[in-house]
Design a protein around this motif. Structure first.
Motif, short mmCIF file in Angstrom:
data_model
loop_
_atom_site.label_atom_id
_atom_site.label_comp_id
_atom_site.label_asym_id
_atom_site.label_seq_id
_atom_site.Cartn_x
_atom_site.Cartn_y
_atom_site.Cartn_z
N LEU A 112 0.22 -1.29 -0.22
CA LEU A 112 0.08 0.24 -0.15
C LEU A 112 0.85 1.39 -0.28
CD1 LEU A 112 -2.80 1.56 0.20
CD2 LEU A 112 -2.83 0.91 2.84
N ASP A 158 -8.05 0.32 -23.13
CA ASP A 158 -9.74 1.16 -22.31
C ASP A 158 -8.80 2.78 -22.00
OD1 ASP A 158 -10.80 -0.82 -21.65
OD2 ASP A 158 -10.27 -1.16 -19.39
N VAL A 258 -1.53 0.00 -11.29
CA VAL A 258 -1.98 0.91 -10.87
C VAL A 258 -0.98 2.53 -11.14
CG1 VAL A 258 -2.03 2.49 -8.84
CG2 VAL A 258 -2.78 -0.50 -8.41
N VAL A 261 -2.21 3.23 -15.17
CA VAL A 261 -4.06 3.57 -14.94
C VAL A 261 -4.15 4.99 -14.40
CG1 VAL A 261 -5.66 2.50 -14.10
CG2 VAL A 261 -4.66 1.32 -14.48
N ASN A 265 -5.50 7.49 -16.71
CA ASN A 265 -6.67 8.55 -15.77
C ASN A 265 -6.43 10.25 -16.12
OD1 ASN A 265 -8.23 6.06 -15.76
ND2 ASN A 265 -7.81 6.39 -13.50
N GLU B 115 -8.38 9.07 -4.49
CA GLU B 115 -6.83 7.77 -5.09
C GLU B 115 -6.50 6.76 -3.79
OE1 GLU B 115 -8.37 7.19 -8.08
OE2 GLU B 115 -7.05 8.51 -9.58
N ILE B 116 -5.99 7.55 -2.89
CA ILE B 116 -5.56 7.16 -1.67
C ILE B 116 -6.08 6.39 -0.58
CG2 ILE B 116 -3.78 7.71 -0.12
CD1 ILE B 116 -2.59 9.77 -0.88
N LEU B 119 -7.54 3.46 -2.25
CA LEU B 119 -6.66 2.31 -2.05
C LEU B 119 -6.35 1.79 -0.54
CD1 LEU B 119 -2.87 3.51 -3.98
CD2 LEU B 119 -4.81 1.63 -4.41
N ILE B 155 -9.47 -4.04 -18.84
CA ILE B 155 -8.79 -4.43 -17.65
C ILE B 155 -9.07 -5.67 -17.79
CG2 ILE B 155 -8.82 -3.72 -15.34
CD1 ILE B 155 -9.52 -0.98 -15.85
N ARG B 249 -15.02 7.25 -7.47
CA ARG B 249 -15.35 8.35 -7.50
C ARG B 249 -13.80 9.81 -6.90
NH1 ARG B 249 -20.11 11.64 -5.62
NH2 ARG B 249 -21.61 12.19 -8.20
N GLU B 255 -15.25 8.77 -14.52
CA GLU B 255 -14.39 7.63 -13.09
C GLU B 255 -13.58 7.33 -13.06
OE1 GLU B 255 -17.14 8.34 -10.77
OE2 GLU B 255 -18.40 8.86 -11.84
N SER B 256 -12.42 6.50 -12.12
CA SER B 256 -11.23 6.69 -11.74
C SER B 256 -11.79 4.65 -11.84
CB SER B 256 -10.84 6.79 -10.24
OG SER B 256 -9.58 5.73 -10.56
N THR B 257 -10.54 4.07 -12.23
CA THR B 257 -10.33 2.50 -13.00
C THR B 257 -8.98 1.86 -11.73
OG1 THR B 257 -8.87 3.39 -14.78
CG2 THR B 257 -11.35 2.59 -14.79
N VAL B 258 -8.40 3.27 -11.41
CA VAL B 258 -7.20 2.84 -10.12
C VAL B 258 -8.12 2.15 -8.98
CG1 VAL B 258 -5.53 3.91 -8.18
CG2 VAL B 258 -6.00 5.16 -10.22
N VAL B 261 -8.53 -1.67 -10.93
CA VAL B 261 -7.23 -2.38 -10.96
C VAL B 261 -6.26 -2.52 -10.03
CG1 VAL B 261 -4.73 -1.71 -11.70
CG2 VAL B 261 -6.87 -0.83 -13.15
N SER B 262 -6.45 -1.69 -8.70
CA SER B 262 -5.73 -1.60 -7.56
C SER B 262 -6.01 -4.03 -7.26
CB SER B 262 -5.18 -0.81 -6.70
OG SER B 262 -5.11 -1.69 -4.98
N ASN B 265 -5.08 -6.30 -8.80
CA ASN B 265 -4.12 -6.79 -8.69
C ASN B 265 -3.70 -7.74 -7.50
OD1 ASN B 265 -2.34 -5.49 -11.23
ND2 ASN B 265 -2.50 -3.85 -9.79
#
Lengths: 296, 296
Positions: A112, A158, A258, A261, A265, B115-116, B119, B155, B249, B255-258, B261-262, B265
């Motif tokens: 993380l 994507d 990540v 991506v 974005n 984003e954080i 995560l 993805i 969000r 919208e974020s895909t992070v 994806v994380s 992973n």
DNA sequence: CGCTCCGTGACAGAAAAATAACATTTGCAG
DNA sequence: CTGCAAATGTTATTTTTCTGTCACGGAGCG
């Protein structure tokens, strides 16, 4: 989940959670979304107001009230009352999950940390000249080609889809499948001049030979070329007009994607922001289309 | 959870705690009591109002106000604002509201924060039973199908590729293209029994009708089904054996895909970890292959 | 006495929430 | 395709609740 001796006559809070859970399947769409959201964030609901909640889920304020009432508690008022009761300060219960999480194992903690560092790095770059340059190239080109191989091919596809919402004339370039037919120089009037096109190349270790070849071909034809890659890439800066490096080391079984991506974005967002209207028109149009096609 | 990376300028809440701590000795009696109480219950203050707080500590409302102001935050209002900032669930002010266009940096900071947070949420879930269940299903199934539509199709394909490194017999399922030929029940000996297969479904808003249909078909055939989706999905838990929710969000153009994806992973990593040798053999083999391929 | 601390009560402004009436959209049966 | 009913959003209005502020008075203390 039930509290041992919560002998309160009022509907307790955990009961509410169960009730939401039970009611969920039979709920209308919007209320279901709201309910789901509440369920997932049930421990962080404390400082939301009806309005903020509605805004975050994307429903109207009235819907919030309606749902709450349907669930048996007197609107927002009642909800807060319940929570207060449940988490009353004298009790030992810990309300906010945000504070202290159940220990996640050491390894995950490290991963993380790495991911967060990666994000910091990327957002830092998002303020850089390289980023502006990259977004500008992608925004101003007549046509954009996106490509990526192997483990980031899907991401590249994507990205092409999303970029195509932000601006017109975006294509995914499949070097294998099409044998670059897209890049035969236009003999007649049709098609863009190579100088007006831009290639967005996405590549990570182990680098595909194709990527470099493609970049060179692009350059030889006079096309612009920008690259999003990982922190190890050594060749990008020699052939590209702008490069973004996204950290990918995280300590997982496979390298993390990540960072890439997130970078992409931001790129899409940046390009959208450079459109005349911030891309608003296009996204509205897209939403309409999506609805017409009855995709959802 | 460590405050290790407080490198961004959130006037945070833990700062307040320290401030209280520091100021405590020099405080008048009543205010000291109040401060002490707040310190002890700092994580449960969320749903208190000035009035209830005063009542619980046994001081007057005015005193609460005074103390708060003395501590540097604008009364109860300010306190709540702080907490909201600290614990905000995917806050992100209206991204495409057109009206206000905050300075790029501010906006990026907020996005980064979102984003954080995402995560954090995901890594937290990575320690949950749902996650273990999900990884176990994917690891123990004889065969795994991965699918995803629209903006997460790529993805999903990447995930299939990566999962295929972690374990054998993984296929991307393209419901459109193949018309589900893969899922005709095996007439003879070949193929896995449906009960031994698992479907990994990836879906985000706007949800594809196909996803839900597919999930139901899978279930009707006796297949296992696990889902990775966003925070709004309301249908997954009804049809899936395990669900992971990744916040999406962020306040960007799209919208974020992070998060997704994380999460994926981590899933791949988890499945690899459940292999006999932690997947080491397979990855070594893959690296060799990759190197070979790279040569031509 | 003069000072600080603290509580009370009244009041005003702001925000939150409930309410009601109405417009729109959506889902779905016929 | 039509049309109805449910679902959802809009808008405006009212009520409730929360806060902050002010003025005042009492208590303790050097």
């Amino acid at each position: 989940m039930s509290e041992g001796f919560a002998s309160y006559p009022t509907v307790s809070f955990s009961e509410l959670a169960e009730k939401i859970d039970a009611a969920l399947p039979g709920l209308p769409t919007q209320e279901a979304r709201l309910a789901q959201f509440m369920l997932l964030n049930i421990d962080k609901l404390a400082l939301e107001t009806g309005r903020t909640l509605a805004a975050k889920v994307g429903v109207s304020e009235v819907t919030v009230g309606r749902l709450l009432r349907r669930l048996g508690c007197d609107g927002m008022r009642g909800l807060k009352a319940m929570m207060r009761e449940q988490y009353s300060l004298s009790a030992g219960a810990r309300p906010m999950a945000g504070g202290e999480a159940p220990a996640m194992n050491d390894r995950l903690e490290r991963v993380l940390g790495a991911e967060i560092d990666a994000l910091h790095s990327i957002f830092q770059q998002a303020g850089s000249n390289a980023f502006r340059e990259l977004a500008k190239r992608l925004a101003e080109a007549q046509g954009v080609y996106v490509t990526g191989f192997q483990s980031v091919r899907g991401i590249a596809e994507d990205c092409a889809r999303r970029l195509a919402i932000a601006r017109p004339n975006v294509r995914y370039l499949s070097a294998h499948d099409s044998m670059l037919a897209e890049w035969l120089l236009p003999s007649g009037e049709g098609g863009d001049r190579p100088e007006d096109t831009c290639l967005l190349l996405i590549d990570v270790v182990p680098y595909a030979r194709e990527s470099q070849d493609l970049a060179r071909i692009a350059r030889d034809q006079g096309r612009r070329c920008v690259v999003v890659t990982d922190e190890y890439c050594h060749w990008a800066k020699d052939v590209a007009d702008a490069v973004l490096h996204a950290p990918s080391r995280s300590g997982l079984f496979l390298e993390s994607t990540v960072g890439i991506v997130s970078a992409l974005n931001l790129v899409v967002d940046g390009v959208a922001g450079l459109q005349d209207d911030g891309g608003r028109q296009r996204i509205d149009q897209w939403k309409l289309m999506a609805r017409d096609v009855r995709l959802f």
